[in-house]
Structures are given as C-alpha cells and as structure tokens.
Design a protein around this motif. Structure first.
Motif, PDB file in Angstrom:
ATOM      1  N   VAL A   1      46.303  46.113  40.115  1.00 28.06           N
ATOM      2  CA  VAL A   1      46.723  44.804  40.614  1.00 28.06           C
ATOM      3  C   VAL A   1      47.597  45.027  41.839  1.00 28.06           C
ATOM      4  CG1 VAL A   1      47.874  42.633  40.079  1.00 28.06           C
ATOM      5  CG2 VAL A   1      46.665  43.881  38.273  1.00 28.06           C
TER       6      VAL A   1
ATOM      7  N   LEU B   1      51.975  38.894  40.305  1.00 31.40           N
ATOM      8  CA  LEU B   1      51.661  39.364  38.958  1.00 31.40           C
ATOM      9  C   LEU B   1      52.824  39.033  38.029  1.00 31.40           C
ATOM     10  CD1 LEU B   1      50.107  41.076  36.823  1.00 31.40           C
ATOM     11  CD2 LEU B   1      51.278  43.082  37.761  1.00 31.40           C
TER      12      LEU B   1
ATOM     13  N   ASN C   1      52.440  50.093  38.208  1.00 34.27           N
ATOM     14  CA  ASN C   1      52.129  49.169  39.290  1.00 34.27           C
ATOM     15  C   ASN C   1      52.768  49.660  40.590  1.00 34.27           C
ATOM     16  OD1 ASN C   1      52.988  46.353  40.826  1.00 34.27           O
ATOM     17  ND2 ASN C   1      50.975  46.267  39.876  1.00 34.27           N
ATOM     18  N   ARG C   2      52.098  49.432  41.719  1.00 28.17           N
ATOM     19  CA  ARG C   2      52.551  49.967  43.001  1.00 28.17           C
ATOM     20  C   ARG C   2      53.050  48.910  43.963  1.00 28.17           C
ATOM     21  NH1 ARG C   2      47.107  53.355  43.853  1.00 28.17           N
ATOM     22  NH2 ARG C   2      46.386  51.759  42.406  1.00 28.17           N
TER      23      ARG C   2
ATOM     24  N   ARG D   1      59.337  44.870  42.304  1.00 27.33           N
ATOM     25  CA  ARG D   1      59.060  44.636  40.889  1.00 27.33           C
ATOM     26  C   ARG D   1      60.357  44.257  40.196  1.00 27.33           C
ATOM     27  NH1 ARG D   1      56.721  50.325  39.530  1.00 27.33           N
ATOM     28  NH2 ARG D   1      58.253  50.825  41.156  1.00 27.33           N
TER      29      ARG D   1
ATOM     30  N   ALA E   1      55.971  41.463  41.617  1.00 26.32           N
ATOM     31  CA  ALA E   1      55.527  41.505  40.222  1.00 26.32           C
ATOM     32  C   ALA E   1      56.728  41.298  39.316  1.00 26.32           C
ATOM     33  CB  ALA E   1      54.844  42.835  39.906  1.00 26.32           C
TER      34      ALA E   1
ATOM     35  N   LEU F   1      55.516  47.475  34.012  1.00 22.30           N
ATOM     36  CA  LEU F   1      55.148  47.639  35.423  1.00 22.30           C
ATOM     37  C   LEU F   1      55.279  49.083  35.886  1.00 22.30           C
ATOM     38  CD1 LEU F   1      56.940  44.464  36.850  1.00 22.30           C
ATOM     39  CD2 LEU F   1      54.531  44.715  36.223  1.00 22.30           C
TER      40      LEU F   1
ATOM     41  N   VAL G   1      47.683  47.248  35.077  1.00 27.01           N
ATOM     42  CA  VAL G   1      48.534  46.875  36.212  1.00 27.01           C
ATOM     43  C   VAL G   1      48.379  47.822  37.393  1.00 27.01           C
ATOM     44  CG1 VAL G   1      50.215  45.825  34.666  1.00 27.01           C
ATOM     45  CG2 VAL G   1      50.543  48.200  35.392  1.00 27.01           C
ATOM     46  N   SER G   2      47.822  49.003  37.179  1.00 30.03           N
ATOM     47  CA  SER G   2      47.644  49.934  38.300  1.00 30.03           C
ATOM     48  C   SER G   2      46.624  49.426  39.299  1.00 30.03           C
ATOM     49  CB  SER G   2      47.220  51.311  37.773  1.00 30.03           C
ATOM     50  OG  SER G   2      45.967  51.224  37.106  1.00 30.03           O
TER      51      SER G   2
END
Length: 297
Positions: A36, A136, A55-56, A60, A41, A52, A33-34
């Motif tokens: 995407v 996502l 994830n950035r 989210r 998300a 997540l 996920v890093s």
C-alpha cells in the motif's frame, strides 16, 4: 458490560492464546501493508501490534485514546513533554493533537513507540484529521472497543482519500472462539478481551458497503480451538491447513481490506455529436392524369 467482564489487553496478549493470535495478525498485516503506497498511514489502537511495520509511507502514526492509556501506558523512549517525532513531521490536519505522552509517576509496563512514528491522542469518534487526507487506516480490534463502531467507520471514511484503503481486524463471532466468548459472558468468565459484542463478518461487510467502500479481499485465520496453554494449542496445529481448506469462514480472526470509492462523472473522450435525423421531405402524392374528353367543335 461491567468492568469485571473486561479482560486487559496487555495481559491477554502475553498469554499463549494472545501470542498465537497476534503472531498470525502480524504476519498478515506485514504482507498486506507492504503493497500500500501513499504519504500518510494511521493505526488506530492496539499498540501491542505494530500494524505498519512493513509499510513504507513517509508519515505513519499511531492513534490512541484514553482507554488505551488506561489499559496500556504508552510513551516514546526519551520523550519530552511534547516532542514532535519524525523530525517535526506531524500527521495531516492534526494540529496540536500530535504529541507523545511522557510516563506519569507510578506507571509500569510502558510500551515504546516504534522508531519514526507519530503518536496522536484523541477520541476515536472525533478524529482530528482533515477530510480526505489519509491513504491507509488500519483498525486492529478497534471496533470491538468503541461504543459506536458505525460512527468510527464513518470517521474513517471521512479522513480517507479517494481510493484509500481500510484494513479491519477482528474476532469472528462465527467460530469456536466466538462461541466460547458468548458462553463466557453469560458465566462471567469471558475468553476474549472485547469490550463490546463481537461484530459478525457479514454485518461488517454491510456497514462498509453502505459507506461507499468496495470490499477488496477478506482473510480468515487461527483455526485452532480456544485453548489456554501452548501445549494444547500446539497439539492442534494440524487444524490450520485443514481449516483454511475445508471451513475457511470459521477462523477465529478475520481481516478485511476495503477501498474507498468515490462515484462521479468521468470523461472518456471527446463527445460525439450526432446529427439530428431530418424528416424526409414531403413529396406530393402521385396523381394519375384524368383522361381528356374529345369535344366536338
């Protein structure tokens, strides 16, 4: 399946086998996920796993249903009756469905929301999000707890944007863990906390392809036998490298990454108009002149 055959997720994730599985899943999800990118998300279910975390994306969300609330009471630290996390930011198209849940009287073992996350309580089979609004979606073991997994996949396809990504994590039925689960269901002592039958990896691939997804990659892991103690799981640590090399499709867990493809017309440049080929002009057939006769005058 009767309730006595259902293992509680929080109790199982606290067991040696559960910690082993969640550790592998967390590591794989952090890596995937890093990379995407986008704006929105979602993680559907399993609040014990922060899918997540790496994830950035700016927005989210964690989506939970009534079954999640019953098996694992959930609240945000210091949450009021209906606060809006992320400074008032809500998930796309969720409207009033985005809210955090304050703990009721008598609830224990509360799970706390990760910082900067939205929490949406809804029915997984009727997601309160606009079509093509999410970049996502991560579903960690979600399909194994819903009554209609194919309908849930259709909902995910509906809310995903074109080129959006879908990550699915599940127990592999073609593994030692899947075999023990099948035997345990017959004897009334299941080993895995799955409410529905385990979904075969090959069957899942057919489902996502039917919905227009393109399978990008698949990953298997957790090759140690289904044992209940840390001591015995540790003794079989050598099977991780051996299984990844010699029998990769028989890992206890699979992770599938799929991309939503939208088929359509695409202009690749100016259209070149070909001139029609004209038929060759007709010419009179060549005739040989007839010989002139000498006439006596």
């Amino acid at each position: 399946m009767s309730d006595r055959l259902i293992i509680d997720w929080p109790a199982w994730t606290a067991s040696p086998a559960g910690r082993y599985v969640l550790g592998w899943e967390q590591e794989q999800l952090d890596r995937v996920v890093s990379n995407v990118f986008g704006y929105h998300a979602l993680q559907l279910g399993l609040p014990q796993l922060d899918a997540l975390r790496e994830n950035r994306m700016s927005c989210r969300g964690l989506v939970l249903d009534a079954a999640s609330a019953a098996s694992a009471p959930y609240s945000a630290p210091g949450a009021s009756a209906h606060p809006h996390p992320n400074g008032g930011q809500t998930m796309p198209g969720a409207g009033g469905a985005t809210q955090d849940r304050s703990p009721a009287a008598g609830e224990t073992s509360l799970l706390h929301a990760p910082a900067g996350r939205s929490t949406v309580w809804c029915d997984y089979l009727d997601l309160p999000f606009e079509a093509q609004s999410v970049d996502l979606i991560v579903m960690p073991h979600t399909l194994e707890f819903t009554s209609d997994p194919h309908r849930l996949l259709r909902e995910a396809e509906r809310v995903l944007m074109p080129e959006g990504q879908l990550l699915i994590v599940g127990f592999n039925s073609l593994s030692l863990w899947g075999a023990r689960q099948s035997v345990g269901k017959l004897t009334g002592h299941p080993f895995l906390p799955a409410r529905q039958d385990l979904i075969a990896f090959t069957r899942l691939k057919d489902w996502i392809k039917l919905l227009g997804f393109e399978l990008e990659r698949g990953r298997f892991g957790c090759y140690r036998p289904p044992l209940a103690t840390d001591q015995w799981l540790g003794r079989y640590g050598f099977m991780e490298a051996a299984g990844d090399r010699w029998w990769p499709i028989f890992g206890a867990i699979y992770m599938v990454t799929a991309i939503k493809r939208v088929r359509g017309m695409r202009l690749v440049g100016p259209r070149k108009v070909k001139k029609p080929v004209l038929a060759a002009s007709l010419k009179p057939a060549a005739t040989t002149p007839s010989p002139t006769r000498n006439k006596d005058t």
